[in-house]
Scaffold this motif. Structure first.
Motif, short mmCIF file in Angstrom:
data_model
loop_
_atom_site.label_atom_id
_atom_site.label_comp_id
_atom_site.label_asym_id
_atom_site.label_seq_id
_atom_site.Cartn_x
_atom_site.Cartn_y
_atom_site.Cartn_z
N PHE A 1 0.98 -1.21 0.15
CA PHE A 1 -0.04 -0.14 0.00
C PHE A 1 0.83 1.29 0.04
O PHE A 1 1.73 1.29 0.80
CB PHE A 1 -1.03 -0.07 1.33
N LYS A 2 0.69 2.08 -0.88
CA LYS A 2 1.72 3.33 -1.03
C LYS A 2 0.95 4.35 0.12
O LYS A 2 -0.19 4.45 0.36
CB LYS A 2 1.27 4.05 -2.28
N GLU B 1 6.58 6.77 -1.92
CA GLU B 1 6.76 5.47 -1.35
C GLU B 1 7.80 5.18 -0.25
O GLU B 1 8.48 4.19 -0.03
CB GLU B 1 7.04 4.43 -2.47
N GLN B 2 7.75 6.33 0.70
CA GLN B 2 8.69 6.29 1.60
C GLN B 2 7.86 5.66 2.95
O GLN B 2 6.73 5.77 3.06
CB GLN B 2 8.89 7.92 2.32
N PRO B 3 8.61 4.55 3.43
CA PRO B 3 7.80 3.79 4.65
C PRO B 3 7.60 4.63 5.63
O PRO B 3 8.38 5.25 6.15
CB PRO B 3 9.02 2.71 4.92
N ILE C 1 8.67 7.81 11.41
CA ILE C 1 8.40 7.75 13.18
C ILE C 1 9.45 6.97 13.88
O ILE C 1 9.27 6.91 15.16
CB ILE C 1 7.03 7.17 13.49
N LYS C 2 10.51 6.47 13.37
CA LYS C 2 11.45 5.61 13.91
C LYS C 2 11.94 6.68 15.22
O LYS C 2 12.20 5.95 16.19
CB LYS C 2 12.41 5.34 13.10
N ALA C 3 12.19 7.63 14.95
CA ALA C 3 12.91 8.62 15.94
C ALA C 3 12.23 8.77 17.07
O ALA C 3 12.47 8.63 18.26
CB ALA C 3 13.58 10.05 15.43
#
Length: 72
Positions: A11-12, A17-19, A24-26
């Motif tokens: 799903f885009k 197309e950035q995950p 939100i990893k930071a």
């Protein structure tokens, strides 16, 4: 219908197309660090040094035992 393997559907999330995890990893890492620090502080709390003034009631050892047992 029988499939040989489970289909993977992408799903885009955005046009690049950035995950989502990349964005939100930071925030997740910061949350984990804060929770870990708070947990460590709560574990060390009963071993701290307390100064109690104008406390009438049980003796010092009973006061210390109540703090370590009931966290109050």
């Amino acid at each position: 219908m029988n499939w040989d393997r489970i289909p993977f559907i992408c799903f885009k999330y955005n046009e690049e197309e950035q995950p989502l995890i990349e964005m939100i990893k930071a925030l997740v890492d910061d949350y984990d660090k804060r929770i870990s620090d708070n947990s460590n502080n709560l574990e060390d709390l009963p071993n701290g040094i307390y100064v109690v003034k104008n406390y009438s009631g049980t003796g010092g050892e009973d006061f210390r035992k109540n703090i370590s047992t009931y966290r109050v």
